[in-house]
Enzyme design. Sequence first.
Site, PDB file in Angstrom:
ATOM      1  N   LYS A  11       0.822  -1.214   0.000  1.00  0.00           N
ATOM      2  CA  LYS A  11       0.000   0.000   0.000  1.00  0.00           C
ATOM      3  C   LYS A  11       0.864   1.275   0.000  1.00  0.00           C
ATOM      4  CE  LYS A  11      -3.901  -2.298   2.325  1.00  0.00           C
ATOM      5  NZ  LYS A  11      -4.876  -2.218   3.457  1.00  0.00           N
ATOM      6  N   TYR A  51     -12.408  -2.452  -3.363  1.00  0.00           N
ATOM      7  CA  TYR A  51     -12.910  -2.510  -1.987  1.00  0.00           C
ATOM      8  C   TYR A  51     -14.438  -2.416  -1.916  1.00  0.00           C
ATOM      9  CZ  TYR A  51      -8.349  -2.487   0.342  1.00  0.00           C
ATOM     10  OH  TYR A  51      -7.105  -2.834   0.828  1.00  0.00           O
ATOM     11  N   PHE A  59     -15.388   3.554   7.103  1.00  0.00           N
ATOM     12  CA  PHE A  59     -14.021   3.905   6.702  1.00  0.00           C
ATOM     13  C   PHE A  59     -13.803   3.842   5.183  1.00  0.00           C
ATOM     14  CE2 PHE A  59     -14.061  -0.633   7.883  1.00  0.00           C
ATOM     15  CZ  PHE A  59     -13.557  -1.222   6.733  1.00  0.00           C
ATOM     16  N   ARG A  87      -1.808 -14.359   4.709  1.00  0.00           N
ATOM     17  CA  ARG A  87      -2.573 -13.688   5.780  1.00  0.00           C
ATOM     18  C   ARG A  87      -1.801 -13.767   7.103  1.00  0.00           C
ATOM     19  NH1 ARG A  87      -6.858 -10.515   4.469  1.00  0.00           N
ATOM     20  NH2 ARG A  87      -7.614 -10.873   6.585  1.00  0.00           N
ATOM     21  N   THR A  93      -5.150  -7.066  10.962  1.00  0.00           N
ATOM     22  CA  THR A  93      -5.461  -5.780  10.322  1.00  0.00           C
ATOM     23  C   THR A  93      -4.939  -4.603  11.144  1.00  0.00           C
ATOM     24  OG1 THR A  93      -7.497  -6.821   9.524  1.00  0.00           O
ATOM     25  CG2 THR A  93      -7.355  -4.429   9.319  1.00  0.00           C
ATOM     26  N   ARG A 104       2.777  -6.356   9.192  1.00  0.00           N
ATOM     27  CA  ARG A 104       2.066  -5.231   9.816  1.00  0.00           C
ATOM     28  C   ARG A 104       2.671  -4.856  11.166  1.00  0.00           C
ATOM     29  NH1 ARG A 104      -3.900  -7.135   7.700  1.00  0.00           N
ATOM     30  NH2 ARG A 104      -4.028  -5.714   5.916  1.00  0.00           N
ATOM     31  N   ASN A 114      -1.958   0.219   6.766  1.00  0.00           N
ATOM     32  CA  ASN A 114      -1.384  -1.017   7.312  1.00  0.00           C
ATOM     33  C   ASN A 114      -0.553  -1.808   6.298  1.00  0.00           C
ATOM     34  OD1 ASN A 114      -3.469  -1.964   5.811  1.00  0.00           O
ATOM     35  ND2 ASN A 114      -4.566  -2.976   7.466  1.00  0.00           N
ATOM     36  N   HIS A 117      -2.104  -5.607   1.587  1.00  0.00           N
ATOM     37  CA  HIS A 117      -3.372  -6.318   1.396  1.00  0.00           C
ATOM     38  C   HIS A 117      -3.064  -7.741   0.964  1.00  0.00           C
ATOM     39  CE1 HIS A 117      -7.319  -7.524  -0.117  1.00  0.00           C
ATOM     40  NE2 HIS A 117      -6.644  -8.061  -1.123  1.00  0.00           N
TER      41      HIS A 117
HETATM   42  N1  UDP Z   1      -9.667  -0.574   7.415  1.00  0.00           N
HETATM   43  C1  UDP Z   1      -9.765   0.675   8.006  1.00  0.00           C
HETATM   44  N2  UDP Z   1     -10.423   0.777   9.204  1.00  0.00           N
HETATM   45  C2  UDP Z   1     -11.002  -0.294   9.812  1.00  0.00           C
HETATM   46  C3  UDP Z   1     -10.917  -1.560   9.208  1.00  0.00           C
HETATM   47  C4  UDP Z   1     -10.244  -1.656   7.993  1.00  0.00           C
HETATM   48  O1  UDP Z   1      -9.252   1.662   7.464  1.00  0.00           O
HETATM   49  O2  UDP Z   1     -11.587  -0.132  10.898  1.00  0.00           O
HETATM   50  C5  UDP Z   1      -8.950  -0.692   6.129  1.00  0.00           C
HETATM   51  C6  UDP Z   1      -7.569  -1.334   6.301  1.00  0.00           C
HETATM   52  O3  UDP Z   1      -6.661  -0.695   5.398  1.00  0.00           O
HETATM   53  C7  UDP Z   1      -7.834  -2.767   5.923  1.00  0.00           C
HETATM   54  C8  UDP Z   1      -8.876  -2.607   4.800  1.00  0.00           C
HETATM   55  O4  UDP Z   1      -9.690  -1.534   5.254  1.00  0.00           O
HETATM   56  O5  UDP Z   1      -6.653  -3.415   5.502  1.00  0.00           O
HETATM   57  C9  UDP Z   1      -9.732  -3.828   4.547  1.00  0.00           C
HETATM   58  O6  UDP Z   1     -10.303  -4.259   5.756  1.00  0.00           O
HETATM   59  P1  UDP Z   1     -10.375  -5.805   6.117  1.00  0.00           P
HETATM   60  O7  UDP Z   1     -11.234  -5.942   7.316  1.00  0.00           O
HETATM   61  O8  UDP Z   1     -10.740  -6.580   4.883  1.00  0.00           O
HETATM   62  O9  UDP Z   1      -8.865  -6.134   6.593  1.00  0.00           O
HETATM   63  P2  UDP Z   1      -7.665  -6.959   5.932  1.00  0.00           P
HETATM   64  O10 UDP Z   1      -8.263  -8.122   5.181  1.00  0.00           O
HETATM   65  O11 UDP Z   1      -6.925  -6.012   5.026  1.00  0.00           O
HETATM   66  O12 UDP Z   1      -6.816  -7.384   7.103  1.00  0.00           O
END
Ligand code: UDP
Length: 140
Positions: A11, A51, A59, A87, A93, A104, A114, A117
């Site tokens: 990112k 997304y 968010f 993952r 996250t 992360r 973070n 992805h």
């Molecule tokens: N995100 C955010 N605020 C939140 C949760 C998620 O900005 O409270 C963003 C963050 O960049 C995250 C992305 O949205 O990586 C996608 O969220 P997801 O829950 O799918 O997390 P990931 O699969 O990336 O761990």
Amino acid sequence: MAIERTFSILKPDATERNLTGAVNAVIEKAGLRIIAQRRIRMTRDQAETFYAVHKARPFFGELVDFMISGPVVVQVLEGEGAIAKYREVMGATDPAKAADGTIRKLYARSVGENSVHGSDAPETAAQEIAQFFSGNDIAG
Ligand code: UDP
């Protein structure tokens, strides 16, 4: 375990700090092979499509703005159980909850910024890879 492919994004917070090589080193050390990679600037349209599942979340707007705020590196990773493995290598996250040694934990700035992805399931992996790569771009 089966050989899988997963989709990865480094990112804008990672490219801004010149961390492409550092993150790739963690990926490769985990046994995942980077079989396609391209640095791009996502359009707003691409980020909103990517997304779309989060469209109703509070968010969403901030997330799309962040994803187009600078260049990203899109990748296809291959390896045994690559989807779950990546993952695990990414970490939670929220970097405050991420395990030691994860990307992360090492590099993320916040729950939003973070660093990486990674796809969460085989269907989304295939869909996300197809959004950014054609078959010719991938050298497995
Ligand atoms: N995100 C955010 N605020 C939140 C949760 C998620 O900005 O409270 C963003 C963050 O960049 C995250 C992305 O949205 O990586 C996608 O969220 P997801 O829950 O799918 O997390 P990931 O699969 O990336 O761990």
